[in-house]
Design an enzyme around this catalytic site. Sequence first.
Site, PDB file in Angstrom:
ATOM      1  N   ASP A  31      -3.034  -3.231   0.479  1.00 21.36           N
ATOM      2  CA  ASP A  31      -2.626  -4.541  -0.254  1.00 21.36           C
ATOM      3  C   ASP A  31      -0.778  -4.106   0.312  1.00 21.36           C
ATOM      4  O   ASP A  31      -0.163  -3.273   0.051  1.00 21.36           O
ATOM      5  CB  ASP A  31      -2.490  -4.753  -1.540  1.00 21.36           C
ATOM      6  CG  ASP A  31      -2.609  -5.912  -2.057  1.00 21.36           C
ATOM      7  OD1 ASP A  31      -3.875  -6.269  -2.095  1.00 21.36           O
ATOM      8  OD2 ASP A  31      -1.882  -5.759  -1.992  1.00 21.36           O
ATOM      9  N   ILE A  32      -0.543  -5.631   1.105  1.00 21.93           N
ATOM     10  CA  ILE A  32       1.174  -5.959   1.118  1.00 21.93           C
ATOM     11  C   ILE A  32       1.909  -5.631  -0.129  1.00 21.93           C
ATOM     12  O   ILE A  32       2.944  -6.120  -0.222  1.00 21.93           O
ATOM     13  CB  ILE A  32       0.782  -7.353   1.645  1.00 21.93           C
ATOM     14  CG1 ILE A  32       2.516  -7.388   2.417  1.00 21.93           C
ATOM     15  CG2 ILE A  32       1.027  -8.306   0.738  1.00 21.93           C
ATOM     16  CD1 ILE A  32       2.396  -8.092   3.264  1.00 21.93           C
ATOM     17  N   ASN A  88     -12.124 -10.352  -7.202  1.00 17.33           N
ATOM     18  CA  ASN A  88     -11.771 -11.246  -8.005  1.00 17.33           C
ATOM     19  C   ASN A  88     -12.658 -12.327  -7.323  1.00 17.33           C
ATOM     20  O   ASN A  88     -12.478 -12.760  -5.962  1.00 17.33           O
ATOM     21  CB  ASN A  88     -10.288 -11.421  -7.462  1.00 17.33           C
ATOM     22  CG  ASN A  88      -9.874 -10.757  -8.188  1.00 17.33           C
ATOM     23  OD1 ASN A  88     -10.392 -10.066  -9.221  1.00 17.33           O
ATOM     24  ND2 ASN A  88      -8.247 -10.169  -7.521  1.00 17.33           N
ATOM     25  N   GLY A  94      -8.825 -15.269  -9.971  1.00 13.29           N
ATOM     26  CA  GLY A  94      -7.543 -15.290  -9.337  1.00 13.29           C
ATOM     27  C   GLY A  94      -7.865 -14.711  -8.069  1.00 13.29           C
ATOM     28  O   GLY A  94      -7.205 -14.248  -7.778  1.00 13.29           O
ATOM     29  N   GLN A  95      -8.832 -14.988  -6.621  1.00 12.28           N
ATOM     30  CA  GLN A  95      -8.190 -14.752  -6.075  1.00 12.28           C
ATOM     31  C   GLN A  95      -7.335 -15.489  -5.357  1.00 12.28           C
ATOM     32  O   GLN A  95      -7.749 -16.959  -5.444  1.00 12.28           O
ATOM     33  CB  GLN A  95     -10.127 -15.545  -4.899  1.00 12.28           C
ATOM     34  CG  GLN A  95     -10.768 -15.057  -3.885  1.00 12.28           C
ATOM     35  CD  GLN A  95     -11.862 -15.763  -3.640  1.00 12.28           C
ATOM     36  OE1 GLN A  95     -12.476 -15.850  -3.832  1.00 12.28           O
ATOM     37  NE2 GLN A  95     -11.935 -14.608  -2.677  1.00 12.28           N
ATOM     38  N   HIS A 101     -13.062  -9.131  -0.175  1.00 15.03           N
ATOM     39  CA  HIS A 101     -12.329  -8.319  -0.310  1.00 15.03           C
ATOM     40  C   HIS A 101     -12.628  -7.540  -1.548  1.00 15.03           C
ATOM     41  O   HIS A 101     -13.202  -8.188  -2.333  1.00 15.03           O
ATOM     42  CB  HIS A 101     -11.209  -8.497  -0.252  1.00 15.03           C
ATOM     43  CG  HIS A 101     -10.397  -9.777  -0.543  1.00 15.03           C
ATOM     44  ND1 HIS A 101     -10.300 -11.239  -1.208  1.00 15.03           N
ATOM     45  CD2 HIS A 101      -9.521  -9.278  -2.055  1.00 15.03           C
ATOM     46  CE1 HIS A 101      -9.781 -11.538  -1.943  1.00 15.03           C
ATOM     47  NE2 HIS A 101      -9.160 -10.621  -2.317  1.00 15.03           N
ATOM     48  N   HIS A 103     -11.164  -4.499  -3.338  1.00 16.71           N
ATOM     49  CA  HIS A 103      -9.703  -3.887  -3.974  1.00 16.71           C
ATOM     50  C   HIS A 103      -9.912  -3.052  -4.293  1.00 16.71           C
ATOM     51  O   HIS A 103     -10.792  -2.196  -5.064  1.00 16.71           O
ATOM     52  CB  HIS A 103      -8.481  -4.982  -4.966  1.00 16.71           C
ATOM     53  CG  HIS A 103      -8.350  -5.862  -5.696  1.00 16.71           C
ATOM     54  ND1 HIS A 103      -7.150  -6.401  -4.776  1.00 16.71           N
ATOM     55  CD2 HIS A 103      -9.074  -7.048  -4.972  1.00 16.71           C
ATOM     56  CE1 HIS A 103      -6.758  -7.512  -4.299  1.00 16.71           C
ATOM     57  NE2 HIS A 103      -7.898  -8.312  -4.963  1.00 16.71           N
TER      58      HIS A 103
HETATM   59  P1  5GP Z   1      -6.949 -11.561  -4.065  1.00 14.34           P
HETATM   60  O1  5GP Z   1      -5.602 -12.087  -5.247  1.00 14.34           O
HETATM   61  O2  5GP Z   1      -7.760 -12.545  -3.928  1.00 14.34           O
HETATM   62  O3  5GP Z   1      -7.974 -10.863  -4.659  1.00 14.34           O
HETATM   63  O4  5GP Z   1      -6.817 -10.528  -3.444  1.00 14.34           O
HETATM   64  C1  5GP Z   1      -5.620 -11.047  -1.962  1.00 14.34           C
HETATM   65  C2  5GP Z   1      -4.759  -9.678  -1.779  1.00 14.34           C
HETATM   66  O5  5GP Z   1      -4.515  -9.873  -0.270  1.00 14.34           O
HETATM   67  C3  5GP Z   1      -3.438  -9.853  -2.713  1.00 14.34           C
HETATM   68  O6  5GP Z   1      -3.553  -7.922  -3.337  1.00 14.34           O
HETATM   69  C4  5GP Z   1      -2.290 -10.040  -1.495  1.00 14.34           C
HETATM   70  O7  5GP Z   1      -1.524  -9.092  -2.133  1.00 14.34           O
HETATM   71  C5  5GP Z   1      -2.966  -9.591  -0.158  1.00 14.34           C
HETATM   72  N1  5GP Z   1      -2.152  -9.697   0.644  1.00 14.34           N
HETATM   73  C6  5GP Z   1      -2.362 -11.717   1.004  1.00 14.34           C
HETATM   74  N2  5GP Z   1      -1.682 -11.658   2.049  1.00 14.34           N
HETATM   75  C7  5GP Z   1      -1.458  -9.786   2.772  1.00 14.34           C
HETATM   76  C8  5GP Z   1      -1.051  -9.675   4.260  1.00 14.34           C
HETATM   77  O8  5GP Z   1      -0.893 -10.383   4.886  1.00 14.34           O
HETATM   78  N3  5GP Z   1      -1.340  -8.727   4.442  1.00 14.34           N
HETATM   79  C9  5GP Z   1      -1.879  -7.551   3.472  1.00 14.34           C
HETATM   80  N4  5GP Z   1      -2.083  -6.230   4.042  1.00 14.34           N
HETATM   81  N5  5GP Z   1      -2.190  -7.643   2.127  1.00 14.34           N
HETATM   82  C10 5GP Z   1      -1.928  -9.395   1.745  1.00 14.34           C
END
Ligand code: 5GP
Length: 115
Positions: A31-32, A88, A94-95, A101, A103
């Site tokens: 995760d970034i 999420n 919180g998506q 995906h 986590h």
């Molecule tokens: P969500 O909030 O949708 O459950 O999780 C999305 C996740 O994707 C977040 O934790 C966010 O930091 C990660 N993320 C968003 N953009 C990128 C990206 O370009 N590269 C990577 N490696 N992670 C990303």
Amino acid sequence: MQQDCIFCRIVNREIPTKIIYEDEYVIAFPDINPAAPVHVLVIPKRHIDNITEVDGKDAPLLGHIMTVIPRIAAEVGIADEGFRTVVNTKDNGGQTVHHLHFHLLGGRFMEWPPG
Ligand code: 5GP
Ligand code: ZN
């Protein structure tokens, strides 16, 4: 492939990303913006908006993901002490990225309930 989907672009190598695990159906990468010392995202290569979009024909894919998750966790060194797997879904979940995906969070104790 959805043109505007950041995770589809990672699958297609349009965004350079360190790949932790890959097979025909799945890819995993860090995760970034890590929320834990180890924070890996496991995604199906095929674009699925979120877990509400799956049906019976996706069962093999989802089963496959659940079997690779512990292997990836072992690979990144969080399997022995434990980790959390989070999916999420939509706004209240919180998506923020609308490509399904999983986590994997580890390397520290995870509180419960989440915020
Ligand atoms: P969500 O909030 O949708 O459950 O999780 C999305 C996740 O994707 C977040 O934790 C966010 O930091 C990660 N993320 C968003 N953009 C990128 C990206 O370009 N590269 C990577 N490696 N992670 C990303
Ligand atoms: Zn996508």
